[in-house]
Write an enzyme that holds these catalytic residues in place. Structure first.
Site, PDB file in Angstrom:
ATOM      1  N   ARG A 184       0.939  -1.177  -0.076  1.00  0.00           N
ATOM      2  CA  ARG A 184      -0.108  -0.075  -0.123  1.00  0.00           C
ATOM      3  C   ARG A 184       0.871   1.377   0.222  1.00  0.00           C
ATOM      4  O   ARG A 184       1.899   1.358   0.715  1.00  0.00           O
ATOM      5  CB  ARG A 184      -0.873  -0.020   1.148  1.00  0.00           C
ATOM      6  CG  ARG A 184      -2.141   1.009   1.302  1.00  0.00           C
ATOM      7  CD  ARG A 184      -3.004   0.962   0.474  1.00  0.00           C
ATOM      8  NE  ARG A 184      -4.278   1.704   0.689  1.00  0.00           N
ATOM      9  CZ  ARG A 184      -5.122   2.490  -0.210  1.00  0.00           C
ATOM     10  NH1 ARG A 184      -4.586   2.128  -1.712  1.00  0.00           N
ATOM     11  NH2 ARG A 184      -6.124   2.996   0.205  1.00  0.00           N
ATOM     12  N   THR A 188      -9.429   0.017  -9.233  1.00  0.00           N
ATOM     13  CA  THR A 188      -8.340  -0.878  -8.921  1.00  0.00           C
ATOM     14  C   THR A 188      -8.676  -2.001 -10.004  1.00  0.00           C
ATOM     15  O   THR A 188      -9.288  -1.974 -10.983  1.00  0.00           O
ATOM     16  CB  THR A 188      -8.702  -1.714  -7.573  1.00  0.00           C
ATOM     17  OG1 THR A 188     -10.157  -2.049  -7.690  1.00  0.00           O
ATOM     18  CG2 THR A 188      -8.599  -0.896  -6.418  1.00  0.00           C
ATOM     19  N   ASN A 210      -6.291   4.359  -7.161  1.00  0.00           N
ATOM     20  CA  ASN A 210      -7.307   5.210  -6.689  1.00  0.00           C
ATOM     21  C   ASN A 210      -8.257   5.419  -8.033  1.00  0.00           C
ATOM     22  O   ASN A 210      -8.769   4.615  -8.610  1.00  0.00           O
ATOM     23  CB  ASN A 210      -6.995   6.230  -5.758  1.00  0.00           C
ATOM     24  CG  ASN A 210      -8.159   6.649  -4.981  1.00  0.00           C
ATOM     25  OD1 ASN A 210      -9.018   5.807  -4.725  1.00  0.00           O
ATOM     26  ND2 ASN A 210      -8.169   8.048  -4.534  1.00  0.00           N
ATOM     27  N   SER A 221      -7.898   0.664   3.220  1.00  0.00           N
ATOM     28  CA  SER A 221      -8.343   0.375   1.734  1.00  0.00           C
ATOM     29  C   SER A 221      -9.400  -0.681   1.683  1.00  0.00           C
ATOM     30  O   SER A 221      -9.630  -1.443   2.875  1.00  0.00           O
ATOM     31  CB  SER A 221      -7.256  -0.363   1.103  1.00  0.00           C
ATOM     32  OG  SER A 221      -7.510  -0.866  -0.099  1.00  0.00           O
ATOM     33  N   SER A 222     -10.228  -0.914   0.803  1.00  0.00           N
ATOM     34  CA  SER A 222     -11.067  -2.019   0.775  1.00  0.00           C
ATOM     35  C   SER A 222     -10.685  -3.171  -0.133  1.00  0.00           C
ATOM     36  O   SER A 222     -11.486  -4.223  -0.293  1.00  0.00           O
ATOM     37  CB  SER A 222     -12.394  -1.376  -0.079  1.00  0.00           C
ATOM     38  OG  SER A 222     -13.260  -0.646   0.655  1.00  0.00           O
ATOM     39  N   GLY A 227     -13.018  -2.186  -7.474  1.00  0.00           N
ATOM     40  CA  GLY A 227     -14.536  -1.479  -7.155  1.00  0.00           C
ATOM     41  C   GLY A 227     -14.505  -0.849  -5.961  1.00  0.00           C
ATOM     42  O   GLY A 227     -15.884  -0.474  -5.680  1.00  0.00           O
TER      43      GLY A 227
END
Length: 562
Positions: free
Chosen positions: A96, A368, A388, A439-440, A459
Site C-alpha cells: 500500500r 483498482t 485510486n 483500503s477496501s 471496485g
C-alpha cells in the site's frame, strides 16, 4: 447446525486446517486477469520456468502498462500468497502507498486551483508508490526467475504499444479534464487532448526505460537513482511534497493474513488491515451462517445479505494502518459480538442505519484491478492493485512515464468530511507522515483439504460486497462462471441506500425489498471485474473465470512434469 466461524477467528497462527500430500498437484497452471495482455504475460512467464510468484510479477507489471487507468508503477496494492507444501503457508504482502513524510492532517484544508481538488488531481494528491517494491520483493524472495525475465513482457508492451479499447476510452471520459490539465499525462495518454481512437496504439517508451532500471537494479532501480530523481523533481516542481527520503524509506511489509474457519472444513484466508475488507468479509459470513441464509427464499436471502453488509460496513471506521493505530480485531471478530450482530437483524424489515448504535464512518477510494494465478506446484497468488481514481492523480512525472496515484484521498481529511464516494472520515484514518491509507481491497482464498478457490475484484468501497457475493455463490455450489457473473448489489451503512446493478432484481423483488424498508438506487451500469479460480485437489482440475463486465481473460497452461 455447525457455525460458520469457529470460536477462534482472526489471526490464526496455528497449523493449517487442510494439510495435503505431496502428490496433490494442479493439472494446469492458470492465470485470470483483467486484461488479455496481462494474462498472456503471466502464462509466458510460467512457460519460461517461472512459478506463480514470478507470474504475479509479470501480470502486475503488464497491467501497469495495459491498464493505466487501474494500476501502475505509480500505485500500490496487496498480494495474498499461498506457498505450496504438505502444510501450505500464507503471506500477505502489503504494498500500500504511504503518505509523504511532510504530510499532515490539515494539508487539504486550503482549496486548490479553480476546478481542482488537491487530494484528487495533481502532484499533491500522490502518496509514495508501493508496487515497484512489491515486484522486486516477490521476485527476490519467492520467485525462480530473475526480475528482468519477469518484467520483460511488460517492457515489450510499453515499448511496442498496447491497443486502445473501449474501456480505456470510457475511463478517459471520466477523468478527461484532469488529464488535460497535466501536459505530460495528456501527451502520453491522450491524442490531440482527447481520448485516443479505438484500436490505436498506446506506446510508453519512458515507462519501458523505467521498467528496465527496475529490472536491472531491483528496489534501488526505482526508489533511488535516475527514476527517483525524475519523480521527486517532477512532483516538487508541481507543488507536491515528496522527498528522496520518502522513496528510499519505502518498504513492503509482510503481514499475517486474517484466517477464519468456515463450514464443511473450509477456511477463509483474507486481507488484514490496512485493508478493511477482510474484517467485513468475516463478519458478514458469520452473520449469514447464523441466520441460516441458504434455507431462505430469494428475497429473504438478499435481505439478510444487505443487513449483514450494513453492520459490517458500520465497523470499518474503527480500522486504520496497523503500524500507526490500534485495530480492535479481537473485539470485532469475537464470536459473542458476531452473534450479537446477527441477532440484531430483523428478517421482516430493514434496519435504518441511523438506528444502529453510532460508530465512526470511514473513507475510501475507487478504481483498482485484480488478478489471480496458480502454478502446477500449487503455489498461488491473489492480488488487488490500485492507483485510486481512474488514471490516478492524472499527473505523470516527466521522463519516467510513471502515472502517479491519488491515494491521499483515501485518507480522512477530517472526521466529519465526505470523500467523492459519500464516505466520511475516521480518526483512525486521518493523514499522518508515513501512514498507509485504509483500503477496501480484499484478495481472498477459500481452502479445504479438497479444493482451493481464489476471489478478488476492483471496485472501491464495493469490493467486499462483491467478494462476499462471489463466495456465497461458491458456498451455494454454483458453477465458477456464476461466481463472476452474478448480478450485484451493495450496502455500506452510510449513505443508507441499497445500490444495485440494472437487472439485478425483478419488479417483484424490488417491490418486496421496498416493503421491507430498503431504499433502492440503481447504479445505472454494471460494476466490478471479479477474477476467480478453483483447483480440485482430488482430480487436479483447475478452472478459472474472468468477469464478463471487463475485458479480462482466464487461461490455463499445461507444462511437462519436472
Amino acid at each position: 447446525m455447525r457455525p460458520l466461524l469457529s470460536l477462534f477467528v482472526g489471526l490464526l497462527l496455528c497449523s493449517s486446517l487442510h494439510a495435503e500430500t505431496p502428490v496433490q498437484r494442479p493439472q494446469h497452471a492458470l492465470v485470470a486477469s483483467a486484461h488479455p495482455a496481462a494474462t498472456v504475460a503471466g502464462l509466458e512467464t510460467l512457460a519460461a520456468g517461472g512459478n506463480a510468484f514470478d507470474a504475479a510479477v509479470a501480470v502486475a507489471a503488464a497491467l501497469a502498462v495495459a491498464e493505466p487507468y487501474g494500476s501502475g508503477l505509480g500505485g500500490g496494492g496487496f498480494f495474498l500468497l499461498r506457498e505450496a507444501g504438505t502444510t501450505p503457508r500464507y503471506r500477505f504482502v502489503d504494498a500500500r502507498e504511504r503518505a509523504p513524510l511532510k504530510a499532515h492532517a490539515s494539508m487539504y484544508a486550503t482549496p486548490g486551483k479553480a476546478g481542482q481538488a488537491p487530494s484528487l488531481d495533481g502532484a499533491l494528491a500522490a502518496a509514495i508508490p508501493g508496487l515497484p517494491a512489491a515486484l522486486a520483493h516477490l521476485s527476490q524472495r519467492y520467485g525462480k526467475l530473475a526480475l528482468r525475465d519477469s518484467l520483460y513482457p511488460a517492457q515489450r508492451l510499453a515499448r511496442d504499444g498496447i491497443g486502445i479499447d473501449a474501456l480505456y476510452r470510457e475511463r478517459v471520459s471520466w477523468r478527461l479534464k484532469a488529464m488535460q490539465a497535466d501536459p505530460e499525462t495528456a501527451r502520453i495518454f491522450l491524442s490531440d487532448n482527447q481520448a485516443p481512437a479505438e484500436h490505436s496504439l498506446l506506446r510508453q517508451p519512458e515507462l519501458a526505460s523505467t521498467l528496465q532500471r527496475l529490472a536491472d537494479h531491483g528496489h534501488a532501480g526505482f526508489y533511488s537513482g535516475r527514476t527517483a530523481d525524475l519523480l521527486v523533481r517532477a512532483v516538487q516542481a508541481a507543488g507536491g511534497i515528496w522527498t528522496h527520503k520518502d522513496l528510499t524509506d519505502y518498504r513492503v511489509i509482510e503481514r499475517q493474513p486474517l484466517r477464519a474457519k468456515l463450514q464443511d472444513g473450509r477456511e477463509l484466508i483474507t486481507a488484514p488491515p490496512p485493508s478493511a475488507g477482510g474484517v467485513a468479509l468475516i463478519q458478514s459470513l458469520a452473520m449469514l451462517q447464523q441466520l441460516n441464509w441458504r434455507k431462505a427464499d430469494t428475497l429473504t436471502r438478499d435481505h439478510l445479505v444487505i443487513e449483514s453488509l450494513r453492520r459490517a460496513y458500520r465497523d470499518r471506521g474503527l480500522l486504520g494502518d496497523p503500524d500507526q493505530v490500534r485495530n480492535p480485531l479481537a473485539s470485532l471478530l469475537a464470536p459473542a459480538y458476531l452473534q450479537q450482530l446477527a441477532r440484531s437483524i430483523d428478517r421482516q424489515k430493514a434496519t435504518p442505519s441511523s438506528s444502529l448504535p453510532p460508530a465512526t464512518a470511514w473513507h475510501e477510494g475507487q478504481h483498482t484491478t485484480h488478478f489471480t494465478v496458480i502454478d502446477q506446484a500449487g503455489n498461488a497468488v491473489s492480488a488487488t492493485l490500485s492507483i485510486n481514481l481512474p488514471f490516478g492523480a492524472a499527473f505523470t512525472a516527466k521522463g519516467s512515464g510513471v502515472l502517479l496515484n491519488n491515494e491521499m484521498d483515501d485518507f480522512a481529511k477530517a472526521v466529519d468530511e465526505q470523500n467523492a464516494y459519500g464516505l466520511t472520515g475516521s480518526q483512525a484514518n486521518l493523514i499522518a507522515p508515513g501512514k498507509r491509507p485504509l483500503s477496501s481491497m480484499t484478495p481472498s482464498f477459500v481452502e479445504s483439504a479438497g479444493e482451493l478457490s481464489s476471489f478478488g475484484t476492483p471496485g472501491g468501497s464495493r469490493i467486499p460486497s462483491m467478494v462476499l457475493l462471489g463466495i456465497l455463490e461458491y458456498l451455494d455450489g454454483q458453477p465458477i462462471e456464476r461466481w463472476a457473473t452474478r448480478p450485484r448489489f451493495h450496502h455500506q451503512y452510510l449513505p443508507d441506500v441499497l445500490e444495485y446493478e440494472p437487472a439485478t432484481f425483478s419488479s417483484q423483488e424490488k417491490a418486496g425489498l421496498l416493503r421491507l424498508g430498503h431504499q433502492l438506487q440503481s447504479t445505472n451500469r454494471r460494476y466490478g471485474n471479479l477474477q476467480v479460480l478453483r483447483w480440485n485437489k482430488q482430480s487436479g482440475a483447475v478452472e478459472g473465470a474472468s468477469d464478463p463486465r471487463g475485458l479480462g481473460r482466464a487461461d490455463t497452461l499445461a507444462l511437462p512434469p519436472q
